[in-house]
Design a protein around this motif. Structure first.
Motif, PDB file in Angstrom:
ATOM      1  N   PRO A 205      -2.913   3.842  -6.179  1.00 36.69           N
ATOM      2  CA  PRO A 205      -1.203   4.170  -5.727  1.00 36.69           C
ATOM      3  C   PRO A 205      -0.755   3.989  -4.653  1.00 36.69           C
ATOM      4  N   ARG A 206       0.877   3.664  -4.507  1.00 37.25           N
ATOM      5  CA  ARG A 206       1.321   2.803  -4.201  1.00 37.25           C
ATOM      6  C   ARG A 206       2.572   3.621  -3.503  1.00 37.25           C
ATOM      7  N   ARG A 207       2.863   3.026  -2.836  1.00 40.36           N
ATOM      8  CA  ARG A 207       4.477   3.563  -1.604  1.00 40.36           C
ATOM      9  C   ARG A 207       5.617   2.294  -1.197  1.00 40.36           C
ATOM     10  N   GLU A 208       6.065   1.933  -2.040  1.00 40.10           N
ATOM     11  CA  GLU A 208       7.515   1.192  -1.288  1.00 40.10           C
ATOM     12  C   GLU A 208       7.251   1.310  -0.080  1.00 40.10           C
ATOM     13  N   LEU A 209       7.995   0.851   0.910  1.00 41.33           N
ATOM     14  CA  LEU A 209       8.629   0.783   1.868  1.00 41.33           C
ATOM     15  C   LEU A 209       9.323  -0.466   1.583  1.00 41.33           C
ATOM     16  N   PRO A 210      10.844  -0.553   2.968  1.00 38.86           N
ATOM     17  CA  PRO A 210      11.838  -1.760   3.071  1.00 38.86           C
ATOM     18  C   PRO A 210      10.940  -2.904   3.448  1.00 38.86           C
ATOM     19  N   SER A 211      10.800  -3.010   4.364  1.00 35.54           N
ATOM     20  CA  SER A 211      10.207  -4.301   4.866  1.00 35.54           C
ATOM     21  C   SER A 211       8.551  -4.537   5.383  1.00 35.54           C
ATOM     22  N   VAL A 212       8.144  -5.569   6.029  1.00 41.54           N
ATOM     23  CA  VAL A 212       7.114  -5.194   6.491  1.00 41.54           C
ATOM     24  C   VAL A 212       6.911  -4.861   7.479  1.00 41.54           C
ATOM     25  N   ALA A 213       7.371  -4.619   8.476  1.00 48.48           N
ATOM     26  CA  ALA A 213       7.697  -4.624   9.839  1.00 48.48           C
ATOM     27  C   ALA A 213       7.037  -2.736   9.074  1.00 48.48           C
ATOM     28  N   THR A 214       7.852  -2.391   9.015  1.00 52.01           N
ATOM     29  CA  THR A 214       8.011  -0.943   8.175  1.00 52.01           C
ATOM     30  C   THR A 214       6.180  -0.517   7.964  1.00 52.01           C
ATOM     31  N   VAL A 215       5.632  -1.258   6.526  1.00 55.67           N
ATOM     32  CA  VAL A 215       4.865  -1.355   6.315  1.00 55.67           C
ATOM     33  C   VAL A 215       3.579  -0.606   6.977  1.00 55.67           C
ATOM     34  N   ARG A 216       3.969  -2.249   8.136  1.00 52.32           N
ATOM     35  CA  ARG A 216       2.928  -2.516   9.333  1.00 52.32           C
ATOM     36  C   ARG A 216       2.794  -0.835  10.368  1.00 52.32           C
ATOM     37  N   GLU A 217       3.723  -0.592  10.520  1.00 51.27           N
ATOM     38  CA  GLU A 217       3.949   1.419  11.463  1.00 51.27           C
ATOM     39  C   GLU A 217       3.526   2.134  10.674  1.00 51.27           C
ATOM     40  N   TRP A 218       4.053   2.026   9.198  1.00 51.81           N
ATOM     41  CA  TRP A 218       3.233   3.207   8.247  1.00 51.81           C
ATOM     42  C   TRP A 218       1.482   3.068   8.535  1.00 51.81           C
ATOM     43  N   ALA A 219       1.000   1.546   8.339  1.00 51.43           N
ATOM     44  CA  ALA A 219       0.009   1.989   8.570  1.00 51.43           C
ATOM     45  C   ALA A 219      -0.382   2.142   9.901  1.00 51.43           C
ATOM     46  N   GLN A 221       0.860   4.519  11.754  1.00 48.42           N
ATOM     47  CA  GLN A 221       0.098   6.305  12.038  1.00 48.42           C
ATOM     48  C   GLN A 221      -0.538   6.917  10.344  1.00 48.42           C
ATOM     49  N   GLY A 222      -1.350   6.183   9.944  1.00 50.45           N
ATOM     50  CA  GLY A 222      -2.659   6.638   9.265  1.00 50.45           C
ATOM     51  C   GLY A 222      -1.389   7.355   8.373  1.00 50.45           C
ATOM     52  N   LEU A 223      -0.168   6.972   7.898  1.00 49.77           N
ATOM     53  CA  LEU A 223       0.320   6.876   6.575  1.00 49.77           C
ATOM     54  C   LEU A 223       0.085   6.131   5.374  1.00 49.77           C
ATOM     55  N   GLY A 224      -1.775   5.818   5.244  1.00 50.95           N
ATOM     56  CA  GLY A 224      -1.758   4.671   4.282  1.00 50.95           C
ATOM     57  C   GLY A 224      -2.485   3.421   4.870  1.00 50.95           C
ATOM     58  N   MET A 225      -3.023   2.795   3.533  1.00 53.73           N
ATOM     59  CA  MET A 225      -4.197   1.304   4.041  1.00 53.73           C
ATOM     60  C   MET A 225      -2.601  -0.110   3.566  1.00 53.73           C
ATOM     61  N   ALA A 226      -2.858  -1.202   4.222  1.00 58.96           N
ATOM     62  CA  ALA A 226      -1.703  -2.274   3.931  1.00 58.96           C
ATOM     63  C   ALA A 226      -2.459  -3.393   4.283  1.00 58.96           C
ATOM     64  N   MET A 227      -1.836  -4.259   2.651  1.00 63.15           N
ATOM     65  CA  MET A 227      -2.876  -6.074   2.938  1.00 63.15           C
ATOM     66  C   MET A 227      -1.074  -7.014   3.267  1.00 63.15           C
ATOM     67  N   LEU A 228      -1.507  -6.799   4.663  1.00 67.09           N
ATOM     68  CA  LEU A 228       0.266  -7.642   5.031  1.00 67.09           C
ATOM     69  C   LEU A 228      -0.581  -8.967   6.181  1.00 67.09           C
ATOM     70  N   PRO A 229       0.051 -10.177   6.403  1.00 68.82           N
ATOM     71  CA  PRO A 229      -0.550 -11.947   6.741  1.00 68.82           C
ATOM     72  C   PRO A 229      -0.902 -11.373   7.921  1.00 68.82           C
ATOM     73  N   ASP A 230      -2.006 -12.355   8.579  1.00 69.89           N
ATOM     74  CA  ASP A 230      -2.857 -12.164  10.028  1.00 69.89           C
ATOM     75  C   ASP A 230      -1.862 -12.074  11.062  1.00 69.89           C
ATOM     76  N   PHE A 231      -0.751 -12.872  10.999  1.00 70.49           N
ATOM     77  CA  PHE A 231       0.106 -13.168  12.518  1.00 70.49           C
ATOM     78  C   PHE A 231       0.357 -11.715  12.889  1.00 70.49           C
ATOM     79  N   VAL A 232       0.843 -10.766  11.120  1.00 70.84           N
ATOM     80  CA  VAL A 232       1.520  -9.966  11.492  1.00 70.84           C
ATOM     81  C   VAL A 232       0.643  -7.888  12.151  1.00 70.84           C
TER      82      VAL A 232
END
Length: 275
Positions: A205-219, A221-232
């Motif tokens: 299941p996916r939850r779409e968010l508006p930006s990489v910064a938002t995805v990182r912050e939600w991750a 805060q324990g709201l899911g997992m995220a696959m992000l670039p290493d420098f992020v």
């Protein structure tokens, strides 16, 4: 030939339609069409075939395109020499790259070419491509993969060339102690999302968010997992705010792109930015 006519010709050739070229140049379509007609009249040849799908270069137009950008670049060089103005290079990048990766590029260029002023703009990818085609940018920085620009899965304008300047690993992360397996993702056109969708199936299941910064912050805060670039996520992994999950993830290329044919005036700049 007038320089504005040549610039209009180059933009129409790259955009494929007068309307799109007019948008790039900030002009009315009628003004762009008139520039093309005047240039064709001056040269005495047809430069385009007008088709229902847009403007297609004739053989004469293709020959001119090979030389027109060089003429425009030479005119800029002459103008700088006469006015003693510094060379300005305009680079566009996706927001996360402008924030995290462009500072090192700016530093290298300042060390190696202190005579050049670098102007940086944060743009969505398709706007970045439009600015490259229209001459508003000299180069762009983006994440991609494969042996051509856009091999990751996004559409590109014609005549783009590239140089890979670094590798970027994607890492699947989550907050420590949290078991929520919702995949936090960015919009479908984002490079990270394109890569994620290649390795993680639709059953997750996916939850779409508006930006990489938002995805990182939600991750975080324990709201899911995220696959992000290493420098992020490198700082969060080091502090323990995020932990990496043991999942194979692709490696992307940090890619410098520019319009083919502009290598000569940009050669030293491209080297300084990439080496």
């Amino acid at each position: 030939m007038e320089l504005r006519q040549l610039r209009g010709f180059v933009v129409v050739a790259r955009a494929g339609t007068v309307t799109e070229a007019a948008n790039m140049l900030g002009l009315a379509p009628a003004s762009v069409s008139e520039r093309i007609r005047r240039l064709e009249g001056t040269l005495g040849v047809a430069l385009f075939e007008r088709t229902p799908r847009g403007m297609r270069l004739t053989e004469a137009g293709a020959r001119l395109l090979d030389r027109a950008q060089g003429l425009l670049d030479h005119a800029d060089e002459v103008r700088r020499a006469v006015t003693e103005r510094r060379q300005r290079v305009r680079v566009g990048a996706l927001e996360m790259l402008a924030a995290a990766r462009l500072p090192s590029v700016v530093r290298r260029l300042a060390e190696r070419r202190p005579d050049i002023d670098l102007e940086v703009t944060s743009l969505p990818r398709q706007v970045l491509f439009a600015e490259l085609a229209g001459g508003g940018l000299d180069a762009g920085l983006l994440l991609d993969s494969g042996l051509r620009v856009g091999a990751l899965g996004f559409s590109t304008p014609p005549d783009l060339d590239y140089l890979d300047v670094d590798e970027v690993s994607l890492i699947l992360v989550t907050a420590p102690g949290h078991a929520d397996r919702t995949l936090l993702v960015t919009a479908p056109e984002c490079s990270a999302r394109l890569a994620v969708d290649r390795v993680i199936g639709p059953e997750v299941p996916r939850r779409e968010l508006p930006s990489v910064a938002t995805v990182r912050e939600w991750a975080r805060q324990g709201l899911g997992m995220a696959m992000l670039p290493d420098f992020v996520v490198e700082a969060d992994l080091a502090s323990g705010a995020l932990v990496a999950l043991d999942v194979a993830a692709p490696t992307l290329a940090l890619r410098l792109v520019w319009t083919r044919g502009r290598e000569e005036p940009l050669r030293d700049v491209l080297y300084a930015m990439s080496a």
